[in-house]
Design an enzyme around this catalytic site. Structure first.
Site, PDB file in Angstrom:
ATOM      1  N   GLU A  47       7.872  56.903 120.810  1.00 40.50           N
ATOM      2  CA  GLU A  47       8.114  57.558 119.620  1.00 40.50           C
ATOM      3  C   GLU A  47       7.247  56.999 118.346  1.00 40.50           C
ATOM      4  O   GLU A  47       7.125  55.571 118.544  1.00 40.50           O
ATOM      5  CB  GLU A  47       9.302  57.163 119.525  1.00 40.50           C
ATOM      6  CG  GLU A  47       9.966  57.760 118.109  1.00 40.50           C
ATOM      7  CD  GLU A  47      11.645  57.003 117.816  1.00 40.50           C
ATOM      8  OE1 GLU A  47      12.288  58.118 117.366  1.00 40.50           O
ATOM      9  OE2 GLU A  47      11.907  55.948 118.152  1.00 40.50           O
ATOM     10  N   ASN A 110      10.792  63.895 113.321  1.00 36.55           N
ATOM     11  CA  ASN A 110      10.656  62.851 114.111  1.00 36.55           C
ATOM     12  C   ASN A 110      10.168  63.604 115.216  1.00 36.55           C
ATOM     13  O   ASN A 110      11.076  64.351 115.930  1.00 36.55           O
ATOM     14  CB  ASN A 110      11.617  61.801 114.469  1.00 36.55           C
ATOM     15  CG  ASN A 110      11.102  60.600 115.315  1.00 36.55           C
ATOM     16  OD1 ASN A 110      10.171  60.893 115.948  1.00 36.55           O
ATOM     17  ND2 ASN A 110      11.980  59.676 115.204  1.00 36.55           N
ATOM     18  N   LYS A 127      13.246  65.697 117.130  1.00 39.04           N
ATOM     19  CA  LYS A 127      14.242  65.082 117.424  1.00 39.04           C
ATOM     20  C   LYS A 127      15.607  65.622 116.942  1.00 39.04           C
ATOM     21  O   LYS A 127      15.578  65.744 115.627  1.00 39.04           O
ATOM     22  CB  LYS A 127      14.004  63.559 116.964  1.00 39.04           C
ATOM     23  CG  LYS A 127      15.130  62.520 117.471  1.00 39.04           C
ATOM     24  CD  LYS A 127      14.496  61.235 116.716  1.00 39.04           C
ATOM     25  CE  LYS A 127      15.719  59.870 117.344  1.00 39.04           C
ATOM     26  NZ  LYS A 127      15.011  58.737 116.779  1.00 39.04           N
ATOM     27  N   GLU A 146      16.446  56.623 109.478  1.00 38.24           N
ATOM     28  CA  GLU A 146      15.888  57.720 109.993  1.00 38.24           C
ATOM     29  C   GLU A 146      16.692  59.045 109.326  1.00 38.24           C
ATOM     30  O   GLU A 146      15.927  60.091 109.071  1.00 38.24           O
ATOM     31  CB  GLU A 146      16.167  57.752 111.356  1.00 38.24           C
ATOM     32  CG  GLU A 146      15.120  56.946 112.251  1.00 38.24           C
ATOM     33  CD  GLU A 146      14.947  57.310 113.773  1.00 38.24           C
ATOM     34  OE1 GLU A 146      14.789  58.265 114.044  1.00 38.24           O
ATOM     35  OE2 GLU A 146      15.322  56.338 114.550  1.00 38.24           O
ATOM     36  N   CYS A 171      13.947  58.935 121.700  1.00 34.04           N
ATOM     37  CA  CYS A 171      14.840  57.578 121.149  1.00 34.04           C
ATOM     38  C   CYS A 171      16.285  57.990 121.401  1.00 34.04           C
ATOM     39  O   CYS A 171      16.894  57.940 122.423  1.00 34.04           O
ATOM     40  CB  CYS A 171      14.344  57.146 119.984  1.00 34.04           C
ATOM     41  SG  CYS A 171      15.052  55.486 119.502  1.00 34.04           S
ATOM     42  N   ASN A 196      11.777  53.375 119.971  1.00 31.89           N
ATOM     43  CA  ASN A 196      11.675  52.541 119.459  1.00 31.89           C
ATOM     44  C   ASN A 196      13.014  51.831 118.858  1.00 31.89           C
ATOM     45  O   ASN A 196      13.897  52.470 118.365  1.00 31.89           O
ATOM     46  CB  ASN A 196      10.954  52.606 117.771  1.00 31.89           C
ATOM     47  CG  ASN A 196       9.562  52.901 117.860  1.00 31.89           C
ATOM     48  OD1 ASN A 196       8.722  51.865 117.348  1.00 31.89           O
ATOM     49  ND2 ASN A 196       9.103  53.988 118.292  1.00 31.89           N
TER      50      ASN A 196
END
Length: 321
Positions: A47, A110, A127, A146, A171, A196
């Site tokens: 990611e 993302n 994502k 995020e 993730c 991550n």
């Protein structure tokens, strides 16, 4: 005859804020060459693989923030990776921050893409399960913004590629049972998950010693309960003072880990995966049509050409896009 796919994990060590994209892409290319030499048909990167994990900072200046995003793919910085993939005849999965100009304005995602052995982008995923928080929280040792920097994508799709049915996630998606189940309902045989993950969990430091365990637990449970291969690939190590877990691994439909990275640095590991092994679970213990009771929990099963959203409902979009 079994359908074998040799997959490489292209785990990344730390990327510091001062590192250029060109230097990162050079590292990705070096791992791609190593993966090809080991017989891989596909390499999976983490990611946000092109930059440091920037959500750890509260950034107010849009210009400064948007410097971490890609507006096109490929672009001048990433073209060498695509060129090398075409030269070597190897596919790849890549995660990055996407700045998308859409009809209703600018959107931040993302994102991950799946690229075939002819260096063509064949699928894009945004994502769904975006973690963290939206506002600056000074009490934290580092931020996890995020929710401020990314919006959720529309859902999970699959793509017929590399001799099987492939899915993507990113993730935090790996922690949620819905991710694997929605993909499995679309007959997914292998899912690629870049991540991550810091060792330290600010809201729940009691979890710190369990970070690596919880990562592997999620990947193994998702694989076994849905009869699919799971390829989880990290960016690890000490990045801008924040230690991340690493722990990249490939999990078989049996739930067994068959390949694992052992460092927190740039590292390539491969596994020869029999996609037909999925059927042993999909047609026995986890035969959804025979044993699953969707009416009991309000979910439905996708038909060919349909895609399920994260909550199990249908949304109209082409599978794999």
């Amino acid at each position: 005859m079994s359908r074998y796919l040799t997959v490489a994990m292209g785990q990344l060590g730390p990327i510091q804020r001062a590192d250029s994209r060109a230097s990162v892409v050079a590292r990705l290319c070096a791992m791609m060459r190593e993966a090809k030499a080991l017989g891989a048909q596909l390499i999976v990167y983490p990611e946000l693989a092109l930059t440091t994990f920037f959500p750890r900072w509260y950034i107010e200046d849009p210009q400064e923030l948007h410097a971490f995003y890609e507006t096109t793919m490929p672009n001048a910085d990433t073209q060498p990776l695509f060129d090398l993939a075409r030269e070597l005849g190897i596919g790849f999965y890549l995660g990055y921050a996407e700045l998308a100009q859409e009809a209703d304005g600018l959107h931040q995602y993302n994102t991950s893409i799946l690229v075939n052995q002819q260096a063509e982008i064949i699928a894009k995923y945004r994502k769904v399960h975006v973690p963290g928080h939206s506002e600056h929280e000074p009490w934290r040792r580092f931020q996890h913004l995020e929710k401020r920097y990314f919006e959720s994508g529309p859902g999970f799709g699959v793509t017929e590629a590399f001799g099987g049915v492939m899915g993507m996630a990113l993730c935090n998606d790996r922690r949620w049972a819905e991710t694997y189940r929605v993909l499995a309902l679309q007959r997914c045989e292998m899912v690629f998950i870049g991540y991550n993950t810091p060792v330290h969990n600010a809201p729940a430091p009691q979890h710190d010693d369990l970070s690596l365990f919880h990562n592997q637990l999620s990947l193994q449970a998702g694989a076994y309960q849905n009869g699919m291969w799971v390829v989880g690939v990290a960016k690890g190590g000490l990045e801008e003072g924040v230690d991340s877990i690493g722990g990249s691994c490939i999990v078989a439909p049996s739930g067994e880990v068959i390949s694992r990275c052992i460092t927190k640095d740039d590292e390539v590991q491969v596994a020869r995966c029999d996609l037909d092994w999925c059927a042993i679970y999909k047609r026995t213990t986890f035969d959804f049509d025979l044993h699953r009771r969707p009416h009991a929990y309000g979910l439905i099963t996708a038909k060919k050409g349909e895609t399920l959203a994260a909550d199990g409902t249908l949304w109209q979009a082409a599978v794999g896009h």
